[in-house]
Design a protein around this motif. Sequence first.
Motif, PDB file in Angstrom:
ATOM      1  N   ALA A   1      34.505  76.240 102.885  1.00 15.30           N
ATOM      2  CA  ALA A   1      34.528  75.256 101.804  1.00 15.30           C
ATOM      3  C   ALA A   1      33.468  74.182 102.024  1.00 15.30           C
ATOM      4  CB  ALA A   1      35.917  74.632 101.701  1.00 15.30           C
ATOM      5  N   ALA A   2      33.351  73.696 103.244  1.00 23.60           N
ATOM      6  CA  ALA A   2      32.361  72.662 103.550  1.00 23.60           C
ATOM      7  C   ALA A   2      30.939  73.190 103.352  1.00 23.60           C
ATOM      8  CB  ALA A   2      32.552  72.158 104.980  1.00 23.60           C
ATOM      9  N   GLN A   3      30.694  74.428 103.757  1.00 23.72           N
ATOM     10  CA  GLN A   3      29.366  75.017 103.589  1.00 23.72           C
ATOM     11  C   GLN A   3      29.040  75.232 102.116  1.00 23.72           C
ATOM     12  OE1 GLN A   3      28.518  78.386 106.248  1.00 23.72           O
ATOM     13  NE2 GLN A   3      30.210  77.659 107.525  1.00 23.72           N
ATOM     14  N   ILE A   4      30.008  75.729 101.362  1.00 25.20           N
ATOM     15  CA  ILE A   4      29.806  75.941  99.916  1.00 25.20           C
ATOM     16  C   ILE A   4      29.531  74.608  99.228  1.00 25.20           C
ATOM     17  CG2 ILE A   4      30.991  76.573  97.776  1.00 25.20           C
ATOM     18  CD1 ILE A   4      32.418  78.786  99.474  1.00 25.20           C
ATOM     19  N   ARG A   5      30.342  73.600  99.554  1.00 18.78           N
ATOM     20  CA  ARG A   5      30.176  72.280  98.944  1.00 18.78           C
ATOM     21  C   ARG A   5      28.803  71.703  99.266  1.00 18.78           C
ATOM     22  NH1 ARG A   5      31.010  67.068 100.472  1.00 18.78           N
ATOM     23  NH2 ARG A   5      31.548  65.637  98.802  1.00 18.78           N
ATOM     24  N   ALA A   6      28.371  71.809 100.510  1.00 19.59           N
ATOM     25  CA  ALA A   6      27.067  71.267 100.916  1.00 19.59           C
ATOM     26  C   ALA A   6      25.929  71.939 100.155  1.00 19.59           C
ATOM     27  CB  ALA A   6      26.873  71.422 102.422  1.00 19.59           C
ATOM     28  N   LYS A   7      25.980  73.257 100.052  1.00 24.23           N
ATOM     29  CA  LYS A   7      24.885  73.976  99.374  1.00 24.23           C
ATOM     30  C   LYS A   7      24.856  73.695  97.878  1.00 24.23           C
ATOM     31  CE  LYS A   7      24.293  77.424 102.828  1.00 24.23           C
ATOM     32  NZ  LYS A   7      23.384  78.438 103.191  1.00 24.23           N
ATOM     33  N   LEU A   8      26.017  73.651  97.249  1.00 25.61           N
ATOM     34  CA  LEU A   8      26.048  73.395  95.809  1.00 25.61           C
ATOM     35  C   LEU A   8      25.727  71.936  95.490  1.00 25.61           C
ATOM     36  CD1 LEU A   8      29.054  75.605  94.654  1.00 25.61           C
ATOM     37  CD2 LEU A   8      26.610  76.076  94.483  1.00 25.61           C
ATOM     38  N   THR A   9      26.084  71.020  96.377  1.00 26.33           N
ATOM     39  CA  THR A   9      25.735  69.615  96.185  1.00 26.33           C
ATOM     40  C   THR A   9      24.220  69.432  96.236  1.00 26.33           C
ATOM     41  OG1 THR A   9      27.847  68.890  97.097  1.00 26.33           O
ATOM     42  CG2 THR A   9      26.081  67.273  97.070  1.00 26.33           C
ATOM     43  N   LYS A  10      23.547  70.176  97.122  1.00 22.09           N
ATOM     44  CA  LYS A  10      22.080  70.134  97.185  1.00 22.09           C
ATOM     45  C   LYS A  10      21.450  70.610  95.882  1.00 22.09           C
ATOM     46  CE  LYS A  10      21.364  70.617 102.142  1.00 22.09           C
ATOM     47  NZ  LYS A  10      20.825  71.465 103.226  1.00 22.09           N
ATOM     48  N   MET A  11      22.174  71.433  95.136  1.00 28.39           N
ATOM     49  CA  MET A  11      21.681  71.941  93.851  1.00 28.39           C
ATOM     50  C   MET A  11      22.134  71.037  92.693  1.00 28.39           C
ATOM     51  SD  MET A  11      22.535  75.944  94.675  1.00 28.39           S
ATOM     52  CE  MET A  11      22.310  76.489  93.011  1.00 28.39           C
ATOM     53  N   ASP A  12      22.571  69.824  93.032  1.00 29.78           N
ATOM     54  CA  ASP A  12      23.057  68.838  92.054  1.00 29.78           C
ATOM     55  C   ASP A  12      24.241  69.334  91.243  1.00 29.78           C
ATOM     56  OD1 ASP A  12      21.237  66.836  92.785  1.00 29.78           O
ATOM     57  OD2 ASP A  12      19.685  67.680  91.492  1.00 29.78           O
ATOM     58  N   MET A  13      25.104  70.104  91.879  1.00 27.34           N
ATOM     59  CA  MET A  13      26.327  70.570  91.228  1.00 27.34           C
ATOM     60  C   MET A  13      27.505  69.816  91.816  1.00 27.34           C
ATOM     61  SD  MET A  13      25.614  74.659  91.174  1.00 27.34           S
ATOM     62  CE  MET A  13      26.895  75.067  90.035  1.00 27.34           C
ATOM     63  N   LYS A  14      28.441  69.419  90.964  1.00 30.50           N
ATOM     64  CA  LYS A  14      29.654  68.772  91.438  1.00 30.50           C
ATOM     65  C   LYS A  14      30.639  69.849  91.880  1.00 30.50           C
ATOM     66  CE  LYS A  14      29.250  64.632  88.716  1.00 30.50           C
ATOM     67  NZ  LYS A  14      29.872  63.740  87.741  1.00 30.50           N
TER      68      LYS A  14
ATOM     69  N   LYS B   1      42.305  67.118  91.730  1.00 23.90           N
ATOM     70  CA  LYS B   1      42.403  65.759  92.270  1.00 23.90           C
ATOM     71  C   LYS B   1      41.294  65.445  93.281  1.00 23.90           C
ATOM     72  CE  LYS B   1      46.642  64.681  90.692  1.00 23.90           C
ATOM     73  NZ  LYS B   1      46.903  63.576  89.828  1.00 23.90           N
ATOM     74  N   ALA B   2      40.545  66.436  93.716  1.00 25.69           N
ATOM     75  CA  ALA B   2      39.594  66.267  94.815  1.00 25.69           C
ATOM     76  C   ALA B   2      38.407  65.373  94.479  1.00 25.69           C
ATOM     77  CB  ALA B   2      39.102  67.629  95.306  1.00 25.69           C
ATOM     78  N   LYS B   3      38.057  65.224  93.231  1.00 24.34           N
ATOM     79  CA  LYS B   3      36.945  64.341  92.825  1.00 24.34           C
ATOM     80  C   LYS B   3      35.688  64.578  93.652  1.00 24.34           C
ATOM     81  CE  LYS B   3      39.694  61.765  90.157  1.00 24.34           C
ATOM     82  NZ  LYS B   3      39.968  62.216  88.881  1.00 24.34           N
ATOM     83  N   SER B   4      35.157  65.777  93.577  1.00 24.73           N
ATOM     84  CA  SER B   4      33.941  66.182  94.300  1.00 24.73           C
ATOM     85  C   SER B   4      34.125  66.204  95.812  1.00 24.73           C
ATOM     86  CB  SER B   4      32.758  65.302  93.921  1.00 24.73           C
ATOM     87  OG  SER B   4      32.460  65.422  92.551  1.00 24.73           O
ATOM     88  N   GLY B   5      35.349  66.418  96.281  1.00 28.42           N
ATOM     89  CA  GLY B   5      35.623  66.503  97.705  1.00 28.42           C
ATOM     90  C   GLY B   5      36.438  67.742  98.014  1.00 28.42           C
TER      91      GLY B   5
END
Length: 89
Positions: free
Chosen positions: A24-37, A76-80
Amino acid sequence: MLIACWGMPSLSYLDNSHRALSAAAQIRAKLTKMDMKVSIGITTGDVYCGTVGSALRMEYAAIGSVVNMSARLMGKAKSGILVDKETYG
């Protein structure tokens, strides 16, 4: 939306919760770099994984109360990343 399952029969490990959180942390990091919430909910429990439907329309699904709880946590995670008590403990 993506549903991922750890601990499938014959593919289970003692650290399934850690593996799920790491992914989950890896997916979130990579998609955040692509400006995706990205909002992620992680739960632990038993689910039915298999085909549902008829011969005309059949899908592979994960069904269970922990799947529903995971969706609520995601909302409820609000981008977390939020995890349930079972996963945390």
